[in-house]
Design a protein around this motif. Structure first.
Motif, PDB file in Angstrom:
ATOM      1  N   GLY A  70       0.792  -1.220   0.000  1.00 56.45           N
ATOM      2  CA  GLY A  70       0.000   0.000   0.000  1.00 56.45           C
ATOM      3  C   GLY A  70       0.824   1.269   0.000  1.00 56.45           C
ATOM      4  N   ARG A  71       0.135   2.372  -0.313  1.00 56.82           N
ATOM      5  CA  ARG A  71       0.740   3.699  -0.279  1.00 56.82           C
ATOM      6  C   ARG A  71       0.078   4.495   0.832  1.00 56.82           C
ATOM      7  N   PHE A  72       0.885   5.057   1.708  1.00 51.55           N
ATOM      8  CA  PHE A  72       0.375   5.782   2.855  1.00 51.55           C
ATOM      9  C   PHE A  72       0.977   7.191   2.864  1.00 51.55           C
ATOM     10  N   GLY A  73       0.124   8.185   2.981  1.00 50.42           N
ATOM     11  CA  GLY A  73       0.588   9.557   3.103  1.00 50.42           C
ATOM     12  C   GLY A  73       0.431  10.037   4.528  1.00 50.42           C
ATOM     13  N   ILE A  74       1.443  10.727   5.020  1.00 50.23           N
ATOM     14  CA  ILE A  74       1.438  11.192   6.410  1.00 50.23           C
ATOM     15  C   ILE A  74       1.675  12.687   6.437  1.00 50.23           C
ATOM     16  N   GLU A  75       0.822  13.402   7.139  1.00 50.97           N
ATOM     17  CA  GLU A  75       0.944  14.843   7.290  1.00 50.97           C
ATOM     18  C   GLU A  75       1.054  15.201   8.766  1.00 50.97           C
ATOM     19  N   CYS A  76       1.975  16.094   9.087  1.00 48.29           N
ATOM     20  CA  CYS A  76       2.139  16.619  10.446  1.00 48.29           C
ATOM     21  C   CYS A  76       1.572  18.034  10.455  1.00 48.29           C
ATOM     22  N   ASP A  77       0.412  18.204  11.046  1.00 48.89           N
ATOM     23  CA  ASP A  77      -0.331  19.457  10.937  1.00 48.89           C
ATOM     24  C   ASP A  77      -0.220  20.302  12.202  1.00 48.89           C
ATOM     25  N   GLY A  78       0.205  21.539  12.015  1.00 52.90           N
ATOM     26  CA  GLY A  78       0.171  22.513  13.098  1.00 52.90           C
ATOM     27  C   GLY A  78      -1.136  23.261  13.071  1.00 52.90           C
ATOM     28  N   PHE A  79      -1.651  23.618  14.223  1.00 51.89           N
ATOM     29  CA  PHE A  79      -2.950  24.295  14.290  1.00 51.89           C
ATOM     30  C   PHE A  79      -2.930  25.628  13.541  1.00 51.89           C
ATOM     31  N   GLN A  80      -1.889  26.416  13.719  1.00 49.12           N
ATOM     32  CA  GLN A  80      -1.821  27.740  13.126  1.00 49.12           C
ATOM     33  C   GLN A  80      -1.850  27.693  11.609  1.00 49.12           C
ATOM     34  N   SER A  81      -0.998  26.866  11.030  1.00 47.24           N
ATOM     35  CA  SER A  81      -0.865  26.860   9.576  1.00 47.24           C
ATOM     36  C   SER A  81      -1.969  26.088   8.875  1.00 47.24           C
ATOM     37  N   HIS A  82      -2.520  25.076   9.529  1.00 49.34           N
ATOM     38  CA  HIS A  82      -3.482  24.212   8.859  1.00 49.34           C
ATOM     39  C   HIS A  82      -4.932  24.523   9.209  1.00 49.34           C
ATOM     40  N   VAL A  83      -5.171  25.308  10.222  1.00 51.45           N
ATOM     41  CA  VAL A  83      -6.548  25.611  10.599  1.00 51.45           C
ATOM     42  C   VAL A  83      -6.800  27.115  10.650  1.00 51.45           C
ATOM     43  N   LYS A  84      -6.105  27.821  11.518  1.00 50.02           N
ATOM     44  CA  LYS A  84      -6.389  29.245  11.719  1.00 50.02           C
ATOM     45  C   LYS A  84      -6.114  30.081  10.480  1.00 50.02           C
ATOM     46  N   ASP A  85      -5.061  29.720   9.718  1.00 46.11           N
ATOM     47  CA  ASP A  85      -4.698  30.527   8.556  1.00 46.11           C
ATOM     48  C   ASP A  85      -5.342  30.035   7.265  1.00 46.11           C
ATOM     49  N   MET A  86      -6.262  29.097   7.339  1.00 40.84           N
ATOM     50  CA  MET A  86      -6.864  28.533   6.138  1.00 40.84           C
ATOM     51  C   MET A  86      -8.158  29.252   5.785  1.00 40.84           C
ATOM     52  N   ASP A  87      -8.236  29.813   4.556  1.00 40.94           N
ATOM     53  CA  ASP A  87      -9.469  30.459   4.108  1.00 40.94           C
ATOM     54  C   ASP A  87     -10.369  29.413   3.447  1.00 40.94           C
ATOM     55  N   ARG A  88     -11.533  29.832   2.950  1.00 46.11           N
ATOM     56  CA  ARG A  88     -12.499  28.889   2.400  1.00 46.11           C
ATOM     57  C   ARG A  88     -11.969  28.171   1.164  1.00 46.11           C
ATOM     58  N   GLU A  89     -11.245  28.896   0.333  1.00 50.08           N
ATOM     59  CA  GLU A  89     -10.715  28.282  -0.878  1.00 50.08           C
ATOM     60  C   GLU A  89      -9.672  27.215  -0.545  1.00 50.08           C
ATOM     61  N   LYS A  90      -8.784  27.533   0.382  1.00 52.64           N
ATOM     62  CA  LYS A  90      -7.769  26.562   0.788  1.00 52.64           C
ATOM     63  C   LYS A  90      -8.405  25.364   1.486  1.00 52.64           C
ATOM     64  N   PHE A  91      -9.448  25.644   2.263  1.00 54.88           N
ATOM     65  CA  PHE A  91     -10.145  24.562   2.949  1.00 54.88           C
ATOM     66  C   PHE A  91     -10.778  23.600   1.943  1.00 54.88           C
ATOM     67  N   SER A  92     -11.447  24.148   0.925  1.00 51.95           N
ATOM     68  CA  SER A  92     -12.070  23.317  -0.105  1.00 51.95           C
ATOM     69  C   SER A  92     -11.027  22.513  -0.861  1.00 51.95           C
ATOM     70  N   TYR A  93      -9.914  23.171  -1.210  1.00 54.14           N
ATOM     71  CA  TYR A  93      -8.870  22.470  -1.954  1.00 54.14           C
ATOM     72  C   TYR A  93      -8.287  21.330  -1.114  1.00 54.14           C
ATOM     73  N   SER A  94      -8.100  21.569   0.171  1.00 58.36           N
ATOM     74  CA  SER A  94      -7.539  20.553   1.054  1.00 58.36           C
ATOM     75  C   SER A  94      -8.424  19.306   1.088  1.00 58.36           C
ATOM     76  N   LEU A  95      -9.736  19.508   1.184  1.00 61.62           N
ATOM     77  CA  LEU A  95     -10.659  18.376   1.204  1.00 61.62           C
ATOM     78  C   LEU A  95     -10.680  17.660  -0.145  1.00 61.62           C
ATOM     79  N   ASN A  96     -10.686  18.423  -1.224  1.00 62.26           N
ATOM     80  CA  ASN A  96     -10.706  17.818  -2.554  1.00 62.26           C
ATOM     81  C   ASN A  96      -9.422  17.035  -2.831  1.00 62.26           C
ATOM     82  N   ARG A  97      -8.304  17.573  -2.388  1.00 66.88           N
ATOM     83  CA  ARG A  97      -7.035  16.871  -2.581  1.00 66.88           C
ATOM     84  C   ARG A  97      -7.033  15.546  -1.827  1.00 66.88           C
ATOM     85  N   GLU A  98      -7.575  15.579  -0.615  1.00 70.17           N
ATOM     86  CA  GLU A  98      -7.629  14.356   0.193  1.00 70.17           C
ATOM     87  C   GLU A  98      -8.487  13.288  -0.492  1.00 70.17           C
ATOM     88  N   THR A  99      -9.620  13.712  -1.023  1.00 70.28           N
ATOM     89  CA  THR A  99     -10.505  12.784  -1.714  1.00 70.28           C
ATOM     90  C   THR A  99      -9.847  12.253  -2.981  1.00 70.28           C
TER      91      THR A  99
END
Length: 224
Positions: free
Chosen positions: A77-106
């Motif tokens: 299998g192929r496994f992707g691992i992300e180390c997410d900081g709250f500031q960069s991955h949540v607080k600084d994310m606008d709606r467009e980045k949020f949508s892209y993040s979900l679409n990329r994951e899917t």
């Protein structure tokens, strides 16, 4: 091998294989959180960094280049691992980045990746939780693909998978349940179940002189 020695060899190896932006991304993007993930979570669990790729380049549905913190690429299998900081991955994310993040994951899921996200806070302060979850995702894939003799898969990992199966069944568990799920023989299944009894995770249930079933005991979830 000590972690620092293994880590430096790991980074040097991948840097030597890269050039241009891919090499620059490794140097710029592999920072404190990524190293701490390897030190606190990955290395204590596996004891090596084989098949792991830092700052791995992927492409989205528009062939736009992106990087994930780690890719674990194996025959099972192929496994992707992300180390997410709250500031960069949540607080600084606008709606467009949020949508892209979900679409990329899917999209990555559709392309056969299993993605895992770990918060920096957990990596730093609760690495045992990260190790447990990482093992829960990767361990069963190794087992189902016939790598049960790998050094990375210990008897303890197999027993954890048996416990997870027992939780999913929501009833008593039989050796046959284990053999069907993990594709092992009856003697191996019974050995794992008896070991879990000895560790206080399961209670045997006898029918006549023979033990036929096993029940989860209180507190067994802590061993998963």
């Amino acid at each position: 091998m000590e972690f620092e020695t293994a880590y430096q060899a790991f980074i040097d190896h991948h840097a030597a294989l890269r050039s241009g932006e891919r090499k620059g991304r490794l140097i710029r993007g592999h920072l404190y959180a990524e190293k701490l993930f390897l030190q606190n979570v990955w290395y204590p669990l596996f004891g090596h960094l084989d098949h792991l790729h830092p700052e791995y380049e992927i492409y989205d549905w528009n062939r736009k280049s992106q990087f994930i913190d780690f890719a674990y690429i194996t025959p099972f299998g192929r496994f992707g691992i992300e180390c997410d900081g709250f500031q960069s991955h949540v607080k600084d994310m606008d709606r467009e980045k949020f949508s892209y993040s979900l679409n990329r994951e899917t999209f990555l899921t559709a392309m056969g990746w299993k993605m895992m996200h770990f918060s920096f806070d957990d990596i730093q302060n609760r690495p045992e939780v990260c190790r447990m979850l990482l093992q829960m995702v990767i361990g069963p894939c190794m087992i189902r693909n016939g790598t049960t003799n790998s050094a990375a898969i210990s008897a303890a990992v197999m027993e954890k998978e048996v416990l997870r199966l027992a939780w999913r069944l929501k009833r008593w568990i039989r050796p046959k349940d284990v053999t069907d799920h993990l594709d092992v023989d009856f003697r191996t299944a019974r050995k794992w179940l008896r070991s879990l009894v000895e560790k206080g995770c399961l209670s045997p249930i006898a029918r006549g002189k023979d033990i036929r079933f096993y029940e989860l005991k209180e507190g067994s979830l802590e061993h998963i």
